[in-house]
Enzyme design. Structure first.
Site, PDB file in Angstrom:
ATOM      1  N   ASP A   1     -22.235 -49.989  26.842  1.00 59.14           N
ATOM      2  CA  ASP A   1     -21.957 -48.637  27.363  1.00 59.14           C
ATOM      3  C   ASP A   1     -23.245 -47.828  27.256  1.00 59.14           C
ATOM      4  OD1 ASP A   1     -20.807 -48.957  24.368  1.00 59.14           O
ATOM      5  OD2 ASP A   1     -21.874 -47.058  24.577  1.00 59.14           O
TER       6      ASP A   1
ATOM      7  N   ASP B   1     -23.318 -44.857  25.735  1.00 63.57           N
ATOM      8  CA  ASP B   1     -23.004 -43.827  24.760  1.00 63.57           C
ATOM      9  C   ASP B   1     -22.611 -42.546  25.521  1.00 63.57           C
ATOM     10  OD1 ASP B   1     -22.564 -43.446  22.015  1.00 63.57           O
ATOM     11  OD2 ASP B   1     -24.358 -42.235  21.835  1.00 63.57           O
TER      12      ASP B   1
HETATM   13  N1  LIG Z   1     -21.824 -46.112  21.865  1.00 63.38           N
HETATM   14  C1  LIG Z   1     -21.725 -46.805  20.735  1.00 63.38           C
HETATM   15  N2  LIG Z   1     -21.971 -46.215  19.531  1.00 63.38           N
HETATM   16  C2  LIG Z   1     -21.886 -46.909  18.383  1.00 63.38           C
HETATM   17  N3  LIG Z   1     -21.553 -48.206  18.330  1.00 63.38           N
HETATM   18  C3  LIG Z   1     -21.311 -48.829  19.481  1.00 63.38           C
HETATM   19  N4  LIG Z   1     -20.973 -50.100  19.755  1.00 63.38           N
HETATM   20  C4  LIG Z   1     -20.839 -50.220  21.085  1.00 63.38           C
HETATM   21  N5  LIG Z   1     -21.072 -49.049  21.703  1.00 63.38           N
HETATM   22  C5  LIG Z   1     -21.373 -48.167  20.725  1.00 63.38           C
END
Ligand SMILES: Nc1ncnc2[nH]cnc12
Ligand SMILES: CSC[C@H]1O[C@H](OP(=O)(O)O)[C@H](O)[C@@H]1O
Length: 311
Positions: free
Chosen positions: A227, A229
């Site tokens: 992703d 974030d």
């Molecule tokens: N955005 C994210 N923040 C923290 N850990 C993660 N693991 C996968 N995506 C994450």
């Protein structure tokens, strides 16, 4: 799996710690399930012993596989018994760990489903996780300037690039932010980490990497971006998004880890895999506490992990 062995007599040098979405390794022969206990309790899952033939000699090579969050993903990042995980792996002979992690991307060019071989970490955990083997009457300070192992990283990079034709996109370096969680970051935090030069973010690299360093184990994490974030305008991160990308790219993840295990099993990497370059560092790191100042309890626990180091 009712009649699988519960012991394995030879030392096992290489382990994989599987994270979110990587709870097993297909293509390997599952020969035993170990349930070790340690002075720090039991590990987060049984240790599966997998065998595969060495690409050079054909001899079966054992690999230990541990599921970081438990076999049903029942252990949150702040609850992972990292001391028991690392101690149990060392106790069966492990000296090299390939740790797998699902991460959020903090940079536009690291797209979801890309892989990253991080070379640095910033610790944003909150001190609530036990993070050292040295406490309660024995002090130890190991170097942590390079949290990952350069030699293992080189092997991982080579293997990742060799799979470029099969859709593996790899970034050779990256600054990993390890946050506490289990909630994802606020937008302000996400942007702060970007301003620090962060490449990717997870909740699991620490204290795992610190404890591996104390245990004289060559440790390298392979990150898979799941992703962007929440700094990105493509939408906030959700578990659904993480799992969706993980599932869609699981085949590449397995291929990547498999290629790394094949390469590490070659004779030419024997010294690297045994982490000869780390051997003895913790004996000196822990020699700072004078013999007469060492508590029996701390000596007992550390003696279990490092027989002969602290008499
Ligand atoms: N955005 C994210 N923040 C923290 N850990 C993660 N693991 C996968 N995506 C994450
Ligand atoms: C399910 S998203 C957050 C979760 O995913 C990562 O797990 P792992 O590193 O074990 O693959 C991240 O660190 C969080 O624990």
């Amino acid at each position: 799996m009712a009649d699988i062995a519960d012991h394995y007599d030879d030392p096992i040098r290489i382990a994989v710690i599987g994270g979110t979405g990587l709870s097993s390794l297909a293509d390997f022969t599952h020969v035993a399930n170990l349930k070790p206990t340690t002075p720090w309790g039991p590990p987060s899952s049984p240790i599966a012993v997998l065998q595969h033939p060495s690409p050079t000699t054909g001899k079966p090579i054992p690999i230990a596989f541990l599921s970081r969050h438990g076999i049903h993903h029942e252990t949150a990042p702040h609850e992972v018994p990292s001391r028991a995980n690392i101690a149990s792996l060392r106790s069966i002979g492990v000296r090299t760990i390939i740790a797998f992690s699902a991460v959020g991307s903090l940079q536009e060019e690291i797209k979801p489903r890309d892989f990253v071989v991080p070379d640095q970490i910033i610790d944003r955990t909150k001190g609530v996780r036990p993070f050292t083997f040295f406490e309660g009457g024995m002090v130890g300070h190991v170097g942590f300037a390079d949290p990952f192992d350069n030699g293992v990283a080189e092997v991982v990079r080579k293997c990742g690039h060799s799979l470029a034709g099969e859709g593996v996109r790899l970034h050779d370096k990256g600054l990993l932010i390890c946050m506490e969680g289990p909630q994802f970051s606020t937008r302000a935090e996400s942007n702060l980490y970007r301003s620090w030069g962060g490449s990717v973010i997870n909740m699991s690299a620490l204290p795992e990497a610190k404890l591996a360093k104390e245990a004289e184990i060559a440790y390298q994490m392979i990150c898979m971006s799941t992703d962007y974030d929440c700094w990105h305008d493509s939408g906030d991160v959700t578990v659904e998004m993480v799992m969706g990308n993980m599932k869609a790219n699981a085949e590449n993840a397995r291929r990547f880890v498999g290629a790394v295990l094949d390469e590490l099993s070659k004779e030419e990497h024997a010294d690297l895999v045994l982490a000869k370059h780390l051997e003895g560092q913790t004996k000196f790191a822990g020699a700072i506490t004078a013999v007469q100042g060492r508590s029996e309890e701390a000596k007992g626990k550390l003696g279990w992990l490092f027989p002969g180091y602290f008499e």
